[in-house]
Design a protein around this motif. Structure first.
Motif, PDB file in Angstrom:
ATOM      1  N   LEU A 146      51.209 137.069 -26.642  1.00 48.72           N
ATOM      2  CA  LEU A 146      51.967 136.715 -25.441  1.00 48.72           C
ATOM      3  C   LEU A 146      52.900 137.854 -25.043  1.00 48.72           C
ATOM      4  O   LEU A 146      53.310 138.660 -25.875  1.00 48.72           O
ATOM      5  CB  LEU A 146      52.821 135.463 -25.688  1.00 48.72           C
ATOM      6  N   GLY A 147      53.228 137.900 -23.787  1.00 51.27           N
ATOM      7  CA  GLY A 147      54.242 138.799 -23.290  1.00 51.27           C
ATOM      8  C   GLY A 147      54.906 138.171 -22.062  1.00 51.27           C
ATOM      9  O   GLY A 147      54.201 137.802 -21.123  1.00 51.27           O
ATOM     10  N   PRO A 148      56.229 138.001 -22.101  1.00 47.19           N
ATOM     11  CA  PRO A 148      57.158 138.323 -23.181  1.00 47.19           C
ATOM     12  C   PRO A 148      57.065 137.320 -24.329  1.00 47.19           C
ATOM     13  O   PRO A 148      56.520 136.231 -24.179  1.00 47.19           O
ATOM     14  CB  PRO A 148      58.519 138.245 -22.484  1.00 47.19           C
ATOM     15  N   LEU A 194      51.671 138.741  -5.964  1.00 47.70           N
ATOM     16  CA  LEU A 194      52.080 138.363  -7.310  1.00 47.70           C
ATOM     17  C   LEU A 194      51.185 137.254  -7.868  1.00 47.70           C
ATOM     18  O   LEU A 194      50.397 136.646  -7.140  1.00 47.70           O
ATOM     19  CB  LEU A 194      53.534 137.862  -7.313  1.00 47.70           C
ATOM     20  N   TYR A 195      51.355 137.015  -9.162  1.00 48.49           N
ATOM     21  CA  TYR A 195      50.741 135.827  -9.751  1.00 48.49           C
ATOM     22  C   TYR A 195      51.375 134.602  -9.107  1.00 48.49           C
ATOM     23  O   TYR A 195      52.501 134.667  -8.597  1.00 48.49           O
ATOM     24  CB  TYR A 195      51.007 135.793 -11.256  1.00 48.49           C
ATOM     25  N   PRO A 196      50.713 133.454  -9.132  1.00 50.73           N
ATOM     26  CA  PRO A 196      51.293 132.242  -8.542  1.00 50.73           C
ATOM     27  C   PRO A 196      52.571 131.818  -9.261  1.00 50.73           C
ATOM     28  O   PRO A 196      52.809 132.176 -10.412  1.00 50.73           O
ATOM     29  CB  PRO A 196      50.185 131.194  -8.729  1.00 50.73           C
ATOM     30  N   LEU A 201      54.557 136.297 -15.284  1.00 54.18           N
ATOM     31  CA  LEU A 201      54.661 137.580 -14.585  1.00 54.18           C
ATOM     32  C   LEU A 201      55.197 137.411 -13.165  1.00 54.18           C
ATOM     33  O   LEU A 201      55.769 138.339 -12.600  1.00 54.18           O
ATOM     34  CB  LEU A 201      53.312 138.294 -14.573  1.00 54.18           C
ATOM     35  N   HIS A 202      55.009 136.249 -12.590  1.00 50.51           N
ATOM     36  CA  HIS A 202      55.628 135.934 -11.299  1.00 50.51           C
ATOM     37  C   HIS A 202      57.141 135.899 -11.468  1.00 50.51           C
ATOM     38  O   HIS A 202      57.883 136.505 -10.674  1.00 50.51           O
ATOM     39  CB  HIS A 202      55.124 134.585 -10.793  1.00 50.51           C
ATOM     40  N   ALA A 234      43.440 147.047  -1.018  1.00 48.17           N
ATOM     41  CA  ALA A 234      43.061 146.729   0.355  1.00 48.17           C
ATOM     42  C   ALA A 234      44.219 146.891   1.325  1.00 48.17           C
ATOM     43  O   ALA A 234      44.051 146.701   2.534  1.00 48.17           O
ATOM     44  CB  ALA A 234      42.525 145.305   0.426  1.00 48.17           C
ATOM     45  N   GLY A 235      45.409 147.225   0.782  1.00 51.36           N
ATOM     46  CA  GLY A 235      46.561 147.441   1.641  1.00 51.36           C
ATOM     47  C   GLY A 235      47.299 146.177   2.029  1.00 51.36           C
ATOM     48  O   GLY A 235      48.109 146.182   2.961  1.00 51.36           O
ATOM     49  N   ILE A 236      47.045 145.084   1.316  1.00 53.90           N
ATOM     50  CA  ILE A 236      47.695 143.811   1.644  1.00 53.90           C
ATOM     51  C   ILE A 236      49.168 143.823   1.258  1.00 53.90           C
ATOM     52  O   ILE A 236      49.999 143.168   1.881  1.00 53.90           O
ATOM     53  CB  ILE A 236      46.982 142.639   0.931  1.00 53.90           C
ATOM     54  N   GLY A 237      49.508 144.571   0.207  1.00 55.14           N
ATOM     55  CA  GLY A 237      50.887 144.618  -0.246  1.00 55.14           C
ATOM     56  C   GLY A 237      51.014 145.426  -1.519  1.00 55.14           C
ATOM     57  O   GLY A 237      50.093 146.153  -1.908  1.00 55.14           O
ATOM     58  N   VAL A 238      52.164 145.295  -2.184  1.00 52.93           N
ATOM     59  CA  VAL A 238      52.425 145.989  -3.443  1.00 52.93           C
ATOM     60  C   VAL A 238      52.608 144.952  -4.541  1.00 52.93           C
ATOM     61  O   VAL A 238      52.739 143.759  -4.265  1.00 52.93           O
ATOM     62  CB  VAL A 238      53.685 146.874  -3.340  1.00 52.93           C
ATOM     63  N   SER A 239      52.657 145.406  -5.789  1.00 58.37           N
ATOM     64  CA  SER A 239      52.827 144.446  -6.878  1.00 58.37           C
ATOM     65  C   SER A 239      53.526 145.108  -8.056  1.00 58.37           C
ATOM     66  O   SER A 239      53.691 146.345  -8.097  1.00 58.37           O
ATOM     67  CB  SER A 239      51.474 143.890  -7.328  1.00 58.37           C
ATOM     68  N   LEU A 240      53.937 144.296  -9.010  1.00 60.87           N
ATOM     69  CA  LEU A 240      54.522 144.754 -10.267  1.00 60.87           C
ATOM     70  C   LEU A 240      53.615 144.282 -11.397  1.00 60.87           C
ATOM     71  O   LEU A 240      53.363 143.083 -11.533  1.00 60.87           O
ATOM     72  CB  LEU A 240      55.931 144.183 -10.465  1.00 60.87           C
ATOM     73  N   LEU A 241      53.152 145.219 -12.220  1.00 60.85           N
ATOM     74  CA  LEU A 241      52.234 144.877 -13.303  1.00 60.85           C
ATOM     75  C   LEU A 241      52.628 145.599 -14.580  1.00 60.85           C
ATOM     76  O   LEU A 241      53.173 146.708 -14.545  1.00 60.85           O
ATOM     77  CB  LEU A 241      50.793 145.257 -12.924  1.00 60.85           C
ATOM     78  N   PRO A 242      52.349 144.996 -15.739  1.00 62.84           N
ATOM     79  CA  PRO A 242      52.655 145.632 -17.024  1.00 62.84           C
ATOM     80  C   PRO A 242      51.868 146.926 -17.206  1.00 62.84           C
ATOM     81  O   PRO A 242      50.717 147.038 -16.764  1.00 62.84           O
ATOM     82  CB  PRO A 242      52.224 144.574 -18.050  1.00 62.84           C
ATOM     83  N   ASP A 243      52.491 147.888 -17.871  1.00 59.93           N
ATOM     84  CA  ASP A 243      51.833 149.179 -18.075  1.00 59.93           C
ATOM     85  C   ASP A 243      50.525 149.036 -18.848  1.00 59.93           C
ATOM     86  O   ASP A 243      49.595 149.835 -18.664  1.00 59.93           O
ATOM     87  CB  ASP A 243      52.774 150.130 -18.828  1.00 59.93           C
ATOM     88  N   GLY A 244      50.439 148.040 -19.714  1.00 62.27           N
ATOM     89  CA  GLY A 244      49.230 147.846 -20.506  1.00 62.27           C
ATOM     90  C   GLY A 244      48.011 147.484 -19.694  1.00 62.27           C
ATOM     91  O   GLY A 244      46.884 147.573 -20.183  1.00 62.27           O
TER      92      GLY A 244
END
Length: 300
Positions: A146-148, A194-196, A201-202, A234-244
């Protein structure tokens, strides 16, 4: 009451058809019918309502099914533990994992473990953060990445293996795509993917944006990494994702950018239950995982 009678009962109850149950169990239909009749006679109740060739559970039959399935699950679990105790090198490990750890961490760990334990089997369960927590607690699985990592759950043991950063991913033509790092506040006018809501992660992404002084505008959601990355490309937006999640080759249509402020990180680790012991095979894997990551400087 015999164990085979209970297994026959569950099969017939779930299929609502004697012939299909017999075919699946590779047993004569007459043998199943006989055992079900004996079971009903011993219990003193009717478990099935029979109308021609159609059958369905009676109200007491439905109640009996619920508890019978729990009993069979417990018996199978106990048998598995005995088998693993006798030969831990041929046991089965049930592992839970979220999508964010599926493309690099999980295959890396299992591949390394299999090198010295080729006869071990695996039962892998992918799920959301909340689902994996519950699955370890109720016995569906015995170990989950799990993370976190939850550190204050009274029902779980938690081991932090490493910490990783959370980075920004933007379309290749984004105005900030050539930056070496960004302040998250520079993205307050952007649309986010983002995730829902309800996914961890949301929560991490929204919290990071709030710490940067704004509430993100969420225009799209995805339940897996590929979906989110695809929407960003596709240019819909930006996101935040884990480096892994960037260990695979990045698309030329997206760019990963480290976030300089606020600091956005998560711990990654493994959880196990407090209310039951791990089987011998699981213990071997559990100890291997801790030692494996302690030797990897890049995860420190």
């Amino acid at each position: 009451m015999e164990l085979r009678q209970l297994r026959y009962f569950i099969e017939v109850a779930e299929r609502e058809h004697f012939t299909e149950a017999a075919e699946h169990l590779h047993v004569a239909q007459s043998a199943i019918s006989l055992q079900i009749s004996k079971l009903e006679g011993e219990l003193g109740v009717t478990l099935f309502e029979r109308t021609g060739r159609n059958i369905k559970l009676t109200p007491i039959g439905k109640t009996f099914l619920i508890h019978t399935k729990k009993a069979i699950k417990a018996i199978d679990y106990a048998k598995q533990k005995v088998d693993e105790y006798l030969d831990p090198e041929k046991g089965t490990i049930k592992i839970g994992y979220p999508t964010s750890l599926a493309n690099h961490l999980l295959p890396t760990v299992i591949s390394a473990f299999k090198a010295n334990n080729p006869d071990v089997s695996y039962h892998l369960k992918q799920g959301s953060y909340a689902l994996l927590l519950e699955s370890v607690k109720n016995g569906e699985i015995d170990l989950a990445f799990l993370g976190p990592v939850p550190t204050d759950d009274p029902d779980l043991y938690s081991d932090i293996l490493f910490s990783e950063g959370i980075s920004l991913i933007v379309p290749a033509n984004h105005p900030l795509s050539d930056h070496k790092n960004v302040h998250l506040s520079d993205l307050q006018s952007d649309d986010f993917i983002l995730y829902p809501k309800g996914y961890i992660l949301h929560e991490i992404a929204v919290d990071a944006c709030k710490r940067a002084g704004f509430v993100p505008t969420i225009t799209a959601e995805g339940e897996d990494m590929d979906a989110i990355k695809g929407l960003v490309s596709a240019g819909i937006g930006v996101s935040l994702l884990p480096d892994g999640t960037f260990y695979d080759r990045e698309s030329r249509l997206t760019v990963k950018i480290p976030i300089s402020s606020p600091e956005v990180k998560r711990t990654v680790g493994v959880i196990t239950p407090k209310n039951r012991d791990l089987a011998p095979t699981e213990k071997v894997f559990y100890e291997f995982v801790k030692q494996f990551f302690s030797r990897l400087d890049k995860f420190q």
